[in-house]
Design a protein around this motif. Structure first.
Motif, PDB file in Angstrom:
ATOM      1  N   VAL A   1      38.831  47.029  27.621  1.00 28.65           N
ATOM      2  CA  VAL A   1      37.969  46.136  26.829  1.00 28.65           C
ATOM      3  C   VAL A   1      38.150  46.407  25.333  1.00 28.65           C
ATOM      4  O   VAL A   1      38.116  45.487  24.511  1.00 28.65           O
ATOM      5  CB  VAL A   1      36.487  46.194  27.299  1.00 28.65           C
ATOM      6  CG1 VAL A   1      35.882  47.546  27.120  1.00 28.65           C
ATOM      7  CG2 VAL A   1      35.651  45.172  26.533  1.00 28.65           C
ATOM      8  N   MET A  46      40.018  38.886  32.451  1.00 27.25           N
ATOM      9  CA  MET A  46      38.635  39.177  32.082  1.00 27.25           C
ATOM     10  C   MET A  46      37.848  37.875  31.939  1.00 27.25           C
ATOM     11  O   MET A  46      38.317  36.931  31.310  1.00 27.25           O
ATOM     12  CB  MET A  46      38.640  39.941  30.750  1.00 27.25           C
ATOM     13  CG  MET A  46      37.289  40.367  30.251  1.00 27.25           C
ATOM     14  SD  MET A  46      36.708  41.905  30.999  1.00 27.25           S
ATOM     15  CE  MET A  46      37.358  43.111  29.850  1.00 27.25           C
ATOM     16  N   LEU A  62      30.920  40.351  30.041  1.00 27.18           N
ATOM     17  CA  LEU A  62      32.348  40.538  30.339  1.00 27.18           C
ATOM     18  C   LEU A  62      32.482  41.039  31.772  1.00 27.18           C
ATOM     19  O   LEU A  62      31.744  41.940  32.189  1.00 27.18           O
ATOM     20  CB  LEU A  62      32.956  41.574  29.384  1.00 27.18           C
ATOM     21  CG  LEU A  62      32.912  41.252  27.881  1.00 27.18           C
ATOM     22  CD1 LEU A  62      33.375  42.462  27.071  1.00 27.18           C
ATOM     23  CD2 LEU A  62      33.780  40.051  27.560  1.00 27.18           C
ATOM     24  N   VAL A  96      29.996  49.861  29.671  1.00 25.84           N
ATOM     25  CA  VAL A  96      31.058  49.565  30.634  1.00 25.84           C
ATOM     26  C   VAL A  96      30.739  50.266  31.953  1.00 25.84           C
ATOM     27  O   VAL A  96      30.493  51.478  31.981  1.00 25.84           O
ATOM     28  CB  VAL A  96      32.431  50.037  30.106  1.00 25.84           C
ATOM     29  CG1 VAL A  96      33.550  49.509  31.012  1.00 25.84           C
ATOM     30  CG2 VAL A  96      32.654  49.558  28.677  1.00 25.84           C
ATOM     31  N   ILE A 134      28.228  47.812  23.898  1.00 26.97           N
ATOM     32  CA  ILE A 134      28.618  47.284  25.212  1.00 26.97           C
ATOM     33  C   ILE A 134      28.681  48.441  26.213  1.00 26.97           C
ATOM     34  O   ILE A 134      29.353  49.445  25.968  1.00 26.97           O
ATOM     35  CB  ILE A 134      30.011  46.615  25.139  1.00 26.97           C
ATOM     36  CG1 ILE A 134      30.001  45.475  24.110  1.00 26.97           C
ATOM     37  CG2 ILE A 134      30.444  46.114  26.521  1.00 26.97           C
ATOM     38  CD1 ILE A 134      31.366  44.835  23.888  1.00 26.97           C
ATOM     39  N   GLY A 143      35.540  42.227  34.497  1.00 26.86           N
ATOM     40  CA  GLY A 143      36.967  42.507  34.683  1.00 26.86           C
ATOM     41  C   GLY A 143      37.439  42.059  36.055  1.00 26.86           C
ATOM     42  O   GLY A 143      36.794  42.330  37.078  1.00 26.86           O
ATOM     43  N   THR A 163      33.478  46.061  35.342  1.00 28.34           N
ATOM     44  CA  THR A 163      34.929  46.055  35.523  1.00 28.34           C
ATOM     45  C   THR A 163      35.307  46.154  37.007  1.00 28.34           C
ATOM     46  O   THR A 163      34.503  46.551  37.843  1.00 28.34           O
ATOM     47  CB  THR A 163      35.587  47.242  34.763  1.00 28.34           C
ATOM     48  OG1 THR A 163      35.148  48.459  35.355  1.00 28.34           O
ATOM     49  CG2 THR A 163      35.205  47.236  33.290  1.00 28.34           C
ATOM     50  N   TRP A 191      26.676  44.104  29.493  1.00 22.98           N
ATOM     51  CA  TRP A 191      27.593  44.868  30.344  1.00 22.98           C
ATOM     52  C   TRP A 191      28.994  44.301  30.282  1.00 22.98           C
ATOM     53  O   TRP A 191      29.182  43.100  30.145  1.00 22.98           O
ATOM     54  CB  TRP A 191      27.182  44.785  31.830  1.00 22.98           C
ATOM     55  CG  TRP A 191      25.934  45.459  32.216  1.00 22.98           C
ATOM     56  CD1 TRP A 191      24.803  44.852  32.687  1.00 22.98           C
ATOM     57  CD2 TRP A 191      25.656  46.864  32.200  1.00 22.98           C
ATOM     58  NE1 TRP A 191      23.838  45.794  32.957  1.00 22.98           N
ATOM     59  CE2 TRP A 191      24.343  47.032  32.673  1.00 22.98           C
ATOM     60  CE3 TRP A 191      26.391  48.001  31.841  1.00 22.98           C
ATOM     61  CZ2 TRP A 191      23.737  48.288  32.792  1.00 22.98           C
ATOM     62  CZ3 TRP A 191      25.783  49.248  31.951  1.00 22.98           C
ATOM     63  CH2 TRP A 191      24.482  49.378  32.419  1.00 22.98           C
ATOM     64  N   ASN A 192      29.957  45.194  30.404  1.00 20.42           N
ATOM     65  CA  ASN A 192      31.275  44.819  30.891  1.00 20.42           C
ATOM     66  C   ASN A 192      31.353  45.431  32.292  1.00 20.42           C
ATOM     67  O   ASN A 192      31.475  46.641  32.438  1.00 20.42           O
ATOM     68  CB  ASN A 192      32.380  45.376  29.990  1.00 20.42           C
ATOM     69  CG  ASN A 192      33.781  45.180  30.551  1.00 20.42           C
ATOM     70  OD1 ASN A 192      34.713  45.869  30.151  1.00 20.42           O
ATOM     71  ND2 ASN A 192      33.960  44.254  31.481  1.00 20.42           N
ATOM     72  N   VAL A 228      34.801  36.046  30.262  1.00 17.30           N
ATOM     73  CA  VAL A 228      33.854  36.166  29.143  1.00 17.30           C
ATOM     74  C   VAL A 228      32.765  35.139  29.396  1.00 17.30           C
ATOM     75  O   VAL A 228      33.039  33.950  29.506  1.00 17.30           O
ATOM     76  CB  VAL A 228      34.542  35.881  27.791  1.00 17.30           C
ATOM     77  CG1 VAL A 228      33.569  36.156  26.653  1.00 17.30           C
ATOM     78  CG2 VAL A 228      35.791  36.730  27.648  1.00 17.30           C
TER      79      VAL A 228
END
Ligand code: GDP
Ligand code: IMO
Ligand code: MG
Length: 416
Positions: A27, A413, A403, A273, A271, A405, A338, A335-336, A415
């Motif tokens: 990211v 990714m 985000l 992850v 952010i 993954g 993943t 959050w991302n 968005v």
């Protein structure tokens, strides 16, 4: 991605919410294009941040993952501990790949140097733990703990020492020799340390700035934007993590600001992850660990082998109380999530929602989607079960997943 980046404001931190290896590197690489300065704040070569660009894999240990983007200024902050040889190798391998970095690299003078003898002490301390307690921490043996030990004891050597002559370094290390042998049975290899020092001095002395925080504040005053790459993760934080099975640095957003000498109010976004499941390398608690076939499946599908040590990562399921805890400490804005694609073949997806009074983890079993999400870039195109999985995390943590993954590649990714 542009609109999303703009919403982050001028100073954004990317912080791991679990026990590391969440996919911070990817990211950071993706966001770097929209920022002017990319900074690492804490930790050392215990970090392994993997990115995949045009099918080619790059692993970063000390340099921020955004450094493939030419023209970006790259900063290594004062909270870091830096193994000189590793940094030189990273720089050299980038140069070989045609990416020049030196003229845009800025080193804080107060970052500490990791010597070979720190790595050896790291191994000795692990053996002692094994002997005394029957369990090691499972460190990366990169000398992280011993380097921070010296820092806390106020006897560490910092990057500013690159201004010394090699004779001065040798004298300093000679003076330490007896104590190090006595305490750890480790002999400092003076020639080896001095050689690395000499090489680093040649290349890096001129990249050590007079004052790190002043540099970063000047960048800000010039209107530049800063992306901060967290290393390790919240549950490995020395203060707030699962002590003693933690690393020796401050891995939170607050720790990153401290490592860079930025005031708390400078941060405009953070952010968090988190993997769609959970992994851990090394010892310590892991409430939702799954040692059955399902855990093995996650390991194989997710390629869950340490990028620093090659160790198989322990695998298990998401544990929502940990995500809420990390969000609370760091103040995540979004959050991302993943590696959603790693769950593509699961029939049902257990998510840990809490623990009963007698210590058993409560799971909610969400329906799997049993179809590929690999490479998807729009939320609406995800199977409805996958959408539901993401929405469940959002609802349970009160934080939106902007985000998501769906693969290793830079473009894989969503968005939102
Ligand atoms: P970091 O330390 O947080 O930067 O994470 P690592 O690089 O140690 O480990 C994350 C691994 O997952 C790397 O191999 C990444 O290429 C990979 N990865 C990151 N995001 C995704 C994703 O969304 N899907 C899949 N399949 N792999 C991912
Ligand atoms: P990134 O940045 C995963 C873990 C080690 C060990 C503990 C202490 O790639 O997410 P140390 O060598 O720091 O003294 O080890 O911390 N650890 C990590 N685990 N990812 C990392 O970094 C880690 N850095 C340290 O496995 O359990
Ligand atoms: Mg990693």
């Amino acid at each position: 991605m542009k609109a999303f980046s703009r919403s982050l404001g001028p100073v954004c931190a990317v912080i791991g919410a679990q026990w590391g290896d969440e996919g911070k590197g990817k990211v950071i690489d993706l966001l770097s294009e929209q920022f002017d300065v990319i900074a690492r704040a804490c930790g050392g070569a215990n970090a392994g941040h993997t990115i995949v660009v045009n099918g080619k894999k790059h692993v970063f240990r000390l340099l921020p993952s955004g450094c493939l983007h030419e023209k970006k200024e790259v900063v290594l902050g004062g909270g870091m501990v830096i193994h000189l040889q590793t940094l030189l190798e990273e720089i050299a391998s980038l140069e070989t790949a045609g990416v020049s970095i030196l003229d845009r690299l800025f080193l804080y003078p107060n970052a500490h140097i990791v010597f070979e003898y720190h790595k050896e002490i790291d191994a000795v301390l692990e053996e002692r733990r094994m002997g005394q307690k029957g369990e090691e921490i499972g460190t990366t043996r990169k000398g992280i703990g011993p380097a921070y030990m010296e820092k806390a004891a106020r006897s560490g050597l910092r990057l500013e020492c690159l201004r010394w002559s090699v004779q001065a370094l040798k004298k300093e290390l000679e003076e330490r020799q007896r104590a190090v042998v006595q305490m750890y049975g480790v002999r400092i290899d003076l020639d080896r340390e001095c050689l690395a020092f000499t090489n680093a001095k040649k290349l890096l002395e001129s990249r050590v700035v007079a004052n790190g925080p002043e540099l970063l504040h000047r960048f800000l005053a010039e209107g530049k934007t800063i992306l901060i790459e967290g290393a390790q993760a919240t549950l490995l934080d020395l203060d707030q993590g699962t002590y003693p099975f933690v690393t020796s640095s401050s891995t939170t957003a607050a720790g990153a600001l401290q490592g860079l000498g930025l005031p708390p109010r400078a941060l405009t976004s953070c952010i968090g992850v988190a993997k769609a499941y959970c992994t851990r390398v090394g010892s310590g608690t892991f409430a939702t660990e799954d040692e059955s076939d399902s855990g093995n499946r996650l390991r194989e599908r997710g390629g869950e082998y340490g990028s620093v040590t090659g160790r198989p990562r322990r695998c298990g399921w998401l544990y929502l109380p940990d995500l809420r805890y990390s969000a609370m400490i760091n103040g995540f804005d979004c959050w991302n999530i993943t590696k959603l694609d790693v769950l593509d073949t699961e029939e049902t997806i257990p998510v840990g929602t809490g623990t009963t009074d007698d210590g058993k983890v409560r799971f909610e079993n969400l329906p799997g989607w049993k179809t590929s999400t690999r490479g998807m870039t729009t939320f609406e195109k995800l199977p409805k079960e996958a959408q539901h999985f993401i929405e469940f995390i959002e609802k349970q943590t009160g934080i939106s997943a902007r985000l998501i993954g769906t693969g290793q590649g830079r473009e894989e990714m969503i968005v939102k």
